[in-house]
Motif scaffolding. Structure first.
Motif, PDB file in Angstrom:
ATOM      1  N   LEU A  98       0.823  -1.206   0.000  1.00  0.00           N
ATOM      2  CA  LEU A  98       0.000   0.000   0.000  1.00  0.00           C
ATOM      3  C   LEU A  98       0.860   1.259   0.000  1.00  0.00           C
ATOM      4  N   SER A  99       1.997   1.214   0.690  1.00  0.00           N
ATOM      5  CA  SER A  99       2.909   2.358   0.670  1.00  0.00           C
ATOM      6  C   SER A  99       3.464   2.582  -0.728  1.00  0.00           C
ATOM      7  N   GLN A 100       3.825   1.501  -1.397  1.00  0.00           N
ATOM      8  CA  GLN A 100       4.324   1.609  -2.760  1.00  0.00           C
ATOM      9  C   GLN A 100       3.252   2.148  -3.698  1.00  0.00           C
ATOM     10  N   LEU A 101       2.014   1.685  -3.502  1.00  0.00           N
ATOM     11  CA  LEU A 101       0.903   2.181  -4.304  1.00  0.00           C
ATOM     12  C   LEU A 101       0.723   3.682  -4.099  1.00  0.00           C
ATOM     13  N   TYR A 102       0.781   4.122  -2.835  1.00  0.00           N
ATOM     14  CA  TYR A 102       0.588   5.551  -2.535  1.00  0.00           C
ATOM     15  C   TYR A 102       1.640   6.409  -3.235  1.00  0.00           C
ATOM     16  N   PHE A 103       2.906   6.065  -3.061  1.00  0.00           N
ATOM     17  CA  PHE A 103       3.968   6.895  -3.635  1.00  0.00           C
ATOM     18  C   PHE A 103       4.021   6.778  -5.157  1.00  0.00           C
ATOM     19  N   PHE A 104       3.677   5.590  -5.679  1.00  0.00           N
ATOM     20  CA  PHE A 104       3.636   5.450  -7.129  1.00  0.00           C
ATOM     21  C   PHE A 104       2.583   6.378  -7.732  1.00  0.00           C
ATOM     22  N   MET A 105       1.378   6.370  -7.166  1.00  0.00           N
ATOM     23  CA  MET A 105       0.314   7.215  -7.693  1.00  0.00           C
ATOM     24  C   MET A 105       0.629   8.695  -7.475  1.00  0.00           C
ATOM     25  N   LEU A 106       1.276   9.024  -6.361  1.00  0.00           N
ATOM     26  CA  LEU A 106       1.668  10.406  -6.104  1.00  0.00           C
ATOM     27  C   LEU A 106       2.604  10.911  -7.191  1.00  0.00           C
ATOM     28  N   PHE A 107       3.649  10.151  -7.497  1.00  0.00           N
ATOM     29  CA  PHE A 107       4.671  10.651  -8.420  1.00  0.00           C
ATOM     30  C   PHE A 107       4.254  10.532  -9.888  1.00  0.00           C
ATOM     31  N   VAL A 108       3.424   9.542 -10.212  1.00  0.00           N
ATOM     32  CA  VAL A 108       2.983   9.452 -11.605  1.00  0.00           C
ATOM     33  C   VAL A 108       2.043  10.600 -11.941  1.00  0.00           C
ATOM     34  N   HIS A 159      -7.082   7.040  -2.844  1.00  0.00           N
ATOM     35  CA  HIS A 159      -7.022   5.713  -3.476  1.00  0.00           C
ATOM     36  C   HIS A 159      -6.434   4.674  -2.523  1.00  0.00           C
ATOM     37  N   THR A 160      -5.439   5.056  -1.739  1.00  0.00           N
ATOM     38  CA  THR A 160      -4.809   4.110  -0.815  1.00  0.00           C
ATOM     39  C   THR A 160      -5.756   3.713   0.310  1.00  0.00           C
ATOM     40  N   LEU A 161      -6.492   4.682   0.850  1.00  0.00           N
ATOM     41  CA  LEU A 161      -7.454   4.375   1.903  1.00  0.00           C
ATOM     42  C   LEU A 161      -8.583   3.473   1.390  1.00  0.00           C
ATOM     43  N   HIS A 176       3.016  -8.500 -11.753  1.00  0.00           N
ATOM     44  CA  HIS A 176       3.632  -7.205 -12.041  1.00  0.00           C
ATOM     45  C   HIS A 176       4.904  -7.108 -11.212  1.00  0.00           C
ATOM     46  N   PHE A 177       5.715  -6.057 -11.450  1.00  0.00           N
ATOM     47  CA  PHE A 177       6.924  -5.887 -10.656  1.00  0.00           C
ATOM     48  C   PHE A 177       6.750  -4.836  -9.563  1.00  0.00           C
ATOM     49  N   PHE A 178       5.532  -4.271  -9.446  1.00  0.00           N
ATOM     50  CA  PHE A 178       5.219  -3.376  -8.333  1.00  0.00           C
ATOM     51  C   PHE A 178       3.716  -3.407  -8.098  1.00  0.00           C
ATOM     52  N   CYS A 179       3.294  -2.784  -6.998  1.00  0.00           N
ATOM     53  CA  CYS A 179       1.879  -2.791  -6.619  1.00  0.00           C
ATOM     54  C   CYS A 179       1.143  -1.666  -7.335  1.00  0.00           C
ATOM     55  N   ASP A 180       0.591  -1.974  -8.482  1.00  0.00           N
ATOM     56  CA  ASP A 180      -0.198  -1.003  -9.235  1.00  0.00           C
ATOM     57  C   ASP A 180      -1.671  -1.193  -8.863  1.00  0.00           C
ATOM     58  N   ILE A 181      -2.482  -0.194  -9.148  1.00  0.00           N
ATOM     59  CA  ILE A 181      -3.859  -0.201  -8.666  1.00  0.00           C
ATOM     60  C   ILE A 181      -4.719  -1.253  -9.375  1.00  0.00           C
ATOM     61  N   ASN A 182      -4.570  -1.421 -10.676  1.00  0.00           N
ATOM     62  CA  ASN A 182      -5.409  -2.376 -11.408  1.00  0.00           C
ATOM     63  C   ASN A 182      -5.143  -3.832 -11.017  1.00  0.00           C
ATOM     64  N   PRO A 183      -3.864  -4.280 -10.937  1.00  0.00           N
ATOM     65  CA  PRO A 183      -3.621  -5.654 -10.472  1.00  0.00           C
ATOM     66  C   PRO A 183      -4.135  -5.915  -9.060  1.00  0.00           C
ATOM     67  N   VAL A 258      -1.131   1.595 -21.021  1.00  0.00           N
ATOM     68  CA  VAL A 258      -1.387   0.764 -19.844  1.00  0.00           C
ATOM     69  C   VAL A 258      -2.830   0.887 -19.378  1.00  0.00           C
ATOM     70  N   TYR A 259      -3.332   2.118 -19.269  1.00  0.00           N
ATOM     71  CA  TYR A 259      -4.606   2.349 -18.586  1.00  0.00           C
ATOM     72  C   TYR A 259      -5.798   2.581 -19.515  1.00  0.00           C
ATOM     73  N   PHE A 260      -5.540   2.819 -20.807  1.00  0.00           N
ATOM     74  CA  PHE A 260      -6.662   3.136 -21.687  1.00  0.00           C
ATOM     75  C   PHE A 260      -6.713   2.260 -22.934  1.00  0.00           C
ATOM     76  N   SER A 261      -5.969   1.165 -22.948  1.00  0.00           N
ATOM     77  CA  SER A 261      -6.043   0.256 -24.080  1.00  0.00           C
ATOM     78  C   SER A 261      -7.314  -0.578 -23.985  1.00  0.00           C
TER      79      SER A 261
END
Length: 313
Positions: A98-108, A159-161, A176-183, A258-261
């Motif tokens: 969840l921490s990885q998800l939070y920071f990933f979404m923050l920086f993307v 999103h994380t909450l 996947h190689f990280f915790c993305d929201i869709n997987p 990734v997200y709109f195909s």
């Protein structure tokens, strides 16, 4: 239903890019090299901008923040993947995921916002050059960057909450190689309707604002450039935004894949490859795109490196 963790899941398994043992060393060497180049390149851009007073302008202030976001962006996903390959353990804790998800979404999303802000900066510079200093004041620049950080920090927190409020099934493997929201949503036993609704409304609105800002800014920019009578003038005007346009095309082009195909053409492997492009390759290429096409950055980098050589013992 409260925000407490309702799931008994304590860990997930990141399957990574390949499960073949003979490919692990190659992947480790490749991504370790890319990570070092990315962090070093972006930090050099930041140091050059800080050290050179001539680069203390709105455009380079935004570029420094973009470089910082890129360095943090790649540090969110790649070190954990490298650690998993090195120790041959695919486990990531629930809290770590969840921490990885939070920071990933923050920086993307921060990268998307900063690219939109930089497009507005180029619009003012090309379409309203006489008012540039007045419009792009230090106060406005700080406000735009601060608003981007704060808005996306809150956006990622929502999103994380919501993700923390889901129950997860027995299958804890993330392809996947990280915790993305869709997987992660695909592993949920709970109906993720609220999560998906927030993604399409809040996330969609944030993305739409960025894309519209880019489209509107560049529509005015190209319209202004076409009105310039001389070819040399057109080339000079376009050169001021060519680097930014290259980064925008690379980042949004791969992220849209990734997200709109269409679901019919979507596969785990294609999604992973596209994710590598915009989470690893794009942050690595950004410093090269800006430094190779920008004489001021190249001069500042040479001066920074040369001065360090002279003063080194």
């Amino acid at each position: 239903m409260g925000w407490e963790n309702l799931t008994s899941v304590s860990e997930f398994f990141l399957l990574g890019l390949s499960e073949q043992p003979e490919q692990q060393e190659v992947l480790f060497g490749l991504f370790f090299s890319m990570y070092l180049v990315t962090v070093a390149g972006n930090l050099l851009i930041i140091l050059a901008i800080i050290a050179d007073a001539q680069l203390h302008t709105p455009m380079y202030f935004f570029l420094a923040n973009l470089s910082l976001a890129d360095a943090c962006f790649v540090s969110t996903t790649v070190p954990k993947m490298l650690a998993n390959i090195w120790i041959q353990n695919q486990v990531i804790s629930y809290a770590g995921c969840l921490s990885q998800l939070y920071f990933f979404m923050l920086f993307v999303m921060l990268e998307a916002f900063l690219l939109a802000v930089m497009a507005y900066d180029r619009y003012v510079a090309i379409c309203q050059p006489l008012h540039y200093i007045m419009v792009m004041s230090p106060g406005l620049c700080v406000l735009l960057v601060s608003a981007s950080w704060i808005t996306n920090a809150l956006h990622s927190l929502i999103h994380t909450l919501l993700m923390n409020n889901l129950n997860f099934c027995a299958d804890h493997e993330i392809p996947h190689f990280f915790c993305d929201i869709n997987p992660l949503l695909s592993l949920s036993c709970t109906d993720p309707f609220i999560n998906e609704l927030v993604i399409f409304t809040v996330g969609g609105l944030a993305g739409l604002v960025c894309v519209l800002s880019l489209i509107i800014s560049y529509t005015y920019i190209f319209s202004t450039i076409l009105k310039i009578p001389s070819t040399q003038g057109k080339r000079k005007a376009f050169s001021t935004c060519s680097s930014h346009l290259s980064v925008v095309s690379l980042f949004f082009g791969t992220s849209f894949c990734v997200y709109f195909s269409p679901p019919s053409t979507r596969s785990a492997w294609k999604g992973t490859v596209a994710s590598v492009m915009y989470t690893v390759v794009t942050p690595m290429l950004n410093p090269f795109i800006y430094s190779l096409r920008n004489r001021d950055i190249k001069y500042s980098l040479r001066k920074l490196i040369w001065d360090r050589k002279i003063h080194s013992p």
